[in-house]
Design a protein around this motif. Structure first.
Motif, short mmCIF file in Angstrom:
data_model
loop_
_atom_site.label_atom_id
_atom_site.label_comp_id
_atom_site.label_asym_id
_atom_site.label_seq_id
_atom_site.Cartn_x
_atom_site.Cartn_y
_atom_site.Cartn_z
N LYS A 54 26.91 39.92 -20.86
CA LYS A 54 27.27 39.79 -19.45
C LYS A 54 28.76 39.49 -19.35
O LYS A 54 29.59 40.21 -19.90
CB LYS A 54 26.43 38.71 -18.76
N SER A 295 19.48 38.23 -17.58
CA SER A 295 20.04 37.38 -16.52
C SER A 295 21.11 38.15 -15.75
O SER A 295 21.74 39.07 -16.29
CB SER A 295 20.64 36.11 -17.12
N LYS A 297 23.56 37.96 -11.66
CA LYS A 297 23.99 37.09 -10.56
C LYS A 297 22.87 36.91 -9.55
O LYS A 297 22.47 35.79 -9.25
CB LYS A 297 25.23 37.68 -9.90
N THR A 298 22.36 38.00 -9.01
CA THR A 298 21.25 37.88 -8.08
C THR A 298 20.62 39.25 -7.83
O THR A 298 21.33 40.27 -7.80
CB THR A 298 21.68 37.28 -6.73
N ARG A 335 13.49 33.37 -12.83
CA ARG A 335 14.32 32.22 -12.46
C ARG A 335 14.86 32.47 -11.05
O ARG A 335 15.56 33.46 -10.81
CB ARG A 335 15.47 32.04 -13.44
N LYS A 336 14.49 31.60 -10.15
CA LYS A 336 14.89 31.76 -8.76
C LYS A 336 16.19 31.01 -8.48
O LYS A 336 16.43 29.94 -9.03
CB LYS A 336 13.78 31.23 -7.84
N LYS A 337 17.01 31.60 -7.64
CA LYS A 337 18.24 30.94 -7.23
C LYS A 337 17.92 29.89 -6.19
O LYS A 337 17.30 30.17 -5.16
CB LYS A 337 19.22 31.97 -6.66
N SER A 344 18.80 24.93 -13.43
CA SER A 344 17.94 26.08 -13.19
C SER A 344 16.52 25.78 -13.62
O SER A 344 16.28 24.99 -14.53
CB SER A 344 18.47 27.30 -13.95
N HIS A 394 15.67 35.49 -4.14
CA HIS A 394 16.88 35.75 -4.93
C HIS A 394 16.59 35.32 -6.37
O HIS A 394 16.33 34.15 -6.64
CB HIS A 394 18.07 34.97 -4.37
N THR A 396 17.76 35.26 -10.51
CA THR A 396 18.90 35.31 -11.42
C THR A 396 18.47 35.61 -12.85
O THR A 396 19.33 35.74 -13.73
CB THR A 396 19.67 33.98 -11.40
#
Length: 605
Positions: A54, A295, A297-298, A335-337, A344, A394, A396
């Motif tokens: 990333k 993974s 950003k969103t 994994r939720k923002k 996290s 959202h 991530t």
């Protein structure tokens, strides 16, 4: 040497022998990802190299580190400190896993327990190997020693650890000669110290620490987080009570620690701060789960999430094919923002999957297009359970993992072949009472292919597990035993003395007649019928002790039974009507039936 050092050494050496008896080596590969890439492309060896995942530089070679490039540095920051930094994508871990496995295989050649820690670290317990070499007389220490002490420990651990340093050097040299990787090593009497002293003289070197130096070495660690067994939450709790460094933890009283942790945890923390660790090296086997994560950003659109899962699945199937085992459970992780949470958090769901999705083609595990589509359907069902699509979301991170496995088939006639079949009922047809067969038939029950796998009950409805087959009782074929085979009654099987279907019908009809007639005053016709039936069943060859046996009883098997059983069976065969009346009498229906041998030999409707 002053008094304090003498006292410390004396107390350290007063431990019982078994506390210093082990010899543990920890081997860590230098800048692992970077070395893999440099071996694949030798042109990268002379330039500053960073491995990018990333927007992060996860590791770099030592050329780049000389410029100030650090682990987990942002790519933008790394390029600023090292403008000529060469970046290589490291998001595909396939080559790194392959290299890790090769290093592991090299270490296994020493025939010692090897425990993998990630892809680039390994613990090796060389205790037994050291014991074999201790008589050789060569006690030269190889590499560095942490704070060498002049006082010898009476248990002999100094000698053993010196020999362990020689073994560590041999291991590192073989890894380099065979695979080309440089490594560093730590040698100690426990895993904790071996791991912590390993990086003291990086790269391509090793360090040995003696037990009496453990407490002093641990006191140099600036944060309790440096201890591998202490996680972030425990660290936060300790810091909140002004315990920041390992030295602070050493000074804290056990009673103070017990106020914030359980008694066992408090003792554990205290021991770790002093460099004491009794954790054994556990031989690493095949992984219990195989997974991948992605993974970003969103992501807020379901179609994009499905694309992410599809890409992960393709890569995951490659890993499963290399592993060779058949997955029977699938887990989805998200994994939720959440702006309200500082750390996290992840949520996951899993379910069983049918082994029939996977096939064996030319000895290789494969998945058809239809099978991949079915897996994607299962994945999205799990996703729908984790996410309420009626509301904005959202994400991530998304992850996929096969979490449980069963071994692959080893042949058409293998028992594994039967256990893996996705079936509901196994039936047995055309069982015959052939006396010329040499095979022994027993009572079998069909086995469920998922009997060794479990899953989260809350998710079981997503993909139903393979149906558990009902138990099917097989009426065993009557075995014609030779005289040698019946030498001992212990070799007999109860199932081998059961009647076949035709004999069951004959005796059942006989019982019905006797039951009906026993309830009427006319008992003589019943006796006549029974006597006629008995005459018709006395078709046995002369000789032996079974002259009164019915025709459906194997004479040689009967003769091998104890005398008490023979007499009991003979009495039942001579007067079956009384036995039936006694069994069906209302007076005895509520009483506990005696555990008699008859219930194993008398056929049931």
């Amino acid at each position: 040497m002053d008094d304090t050092i003498m006292q410390s050494s004396s107390s350290a050496c007063s431990y019982v022998d078994n506390e210093h008896s082990r010899s543990i080596i920890h081997i860590d590969v230098d800048c692992f990802y970077a070395q893999v890439e440099m071996l694949r492309n030798p042109e990268l060896r002379a330039v500053p190299l960073g491995i990018q995942q990333k927007n992060i530089v996860v590791t770099s070679n030592y050329e780049a580190r000389n410029y100030g490039v650090q682990k987990c540095m942002l790519v933008t920051d790394a390029v600023k400190v090292c403008p000529n930094l060469k970046l290589v994508s490291g998001e595909d871990l396939h080559n790194y896993r392959a290299a890790s496995n090769k290093i592991f295989e090299v270490l296994l050649t020493w025939k010692c327990p090897v425990e993998k820690l990630g892809m680039d670290e390994n613990f090796i317990d060389v205790t037994k190997l050291v014991e074999e070499k201790v008589k050789s007389g060569n006690q030269t220490l190889i590499g560095h020693m942490y704070n060498e002490m002049s006082m010898e420990c009476p248990c002999g651990c100094h000698t053993r650890l010196k020999i362990a340093s020689q073994i560590a050097s041999d291991m590192r040299q073989k890894i380099y000669n065979d695979l080309g990787y440089t490594t560093c090593a730590g040698i100690a009497h426990n895993k904790l110290l071996a791991k912590l002293v390993c990086p003291l003289h990086k790269p391509n070197d090793q360090t040995t620490i003696f037990p009496e130096s453990a407490e002093g070495f641990m006191s140099t660690l600036q944060s309790v987080r440096c201890i591998p067994s202490i996680g972030s939450k425990t660290t936060e709790t300790l810091i909140s009570h002004n315990i920041i460094s390992v030295s602070d933890l050493q000074k804290a009283s056990l009673e103070e620690l017990k106020k914030n942790f359980s008694s066992d945890m408090a003792v554990r923390l205290k021991n770790l701060s002093l460099g004491e660790d009794s954790t054994p090296v556990k031989q690493t086997g095949r992984p219990q789960s195989i997974g991948l994560e992605d993974s970003f950003k969103t992501v807020s659109v379901k179609s994009e999430v499905e694309d992410k899962f599809s890409a992960l699945l393709q890569r995951l199937l490659v890993l499963v094919r290399e592993d060779g085992r058949i997955p029977v459970s699938l887990r989805v992780t998200l994994r939720k923002k959440d702006a309200k949470r500082l750390s996290s958090h992840r949520e996951s769901r899993q379910c069983q999957i049918s082994p029939s999705i996977f096939t064996i083609t030319n000895g290789t595990l494969a998945v058809t297009d239809a099978g991949q589509q079915k897996l994607m359907t299962i994945i999205m069902r799990l996703f729908n359970k984790l996410i309420d699509l009626s509301k904005p979301f959202h994400l991530t991170l998304v992850g996929l993992a096969f979490t449980k496995f069963q071994e692959r088939m080893t042949g058409r006639s293998s028992i594994v072949n039967y256990l893996m079949n996705d079936i509901s009922v196994q039936s047995v047809l055309n069982l015959q009472n052939d006396c010329d067969t040499s095979a022994t038939s027993m009572d079998y029950s069909a086995a469920s292919p998922s009997s060794s796998t479990t899953t989260d009950l809350s998710d079981a409805e997503v993909e139903p597990s393979p149906k558990k087959p009902k138990k099917v009782n097989w009426i065993a074929k009557r075995r014609c035993l030779s005289k040698e085979e019946v030498a001992s009654p212990s070799k007999l099987k109860v199932g081998e003395l059961r009647l076949n279907s035709k004999e069951l019908e004959k005796v059942s009809e006989l019982r019905l007649n006797s039951r009906d007639r026993s309830l009427t005053p006319r008992a003589s016709p019943a006796k006549d019928n029974l006597s006629d039936a008995s005459d018709s069943m006395k078709d046995v060859a002369e000789g032996g002790n079974c002259d009164d046996c019915p025709s459906y009883v194997d004479k040689e098997v009967f003769n091998a039974l104890p005398d008490e059983m023979q007499q009991e069976l003979k009495a039942m065969w001579k007067n079956p009507s009384s036995s039936e009346v006694q069994r069906s009498s209302p007076r005895t229906t509520n009483k506990a039936k005696p555990n008699t041998i008859l219930k194993y030999f008398v056929p049931h409707k």
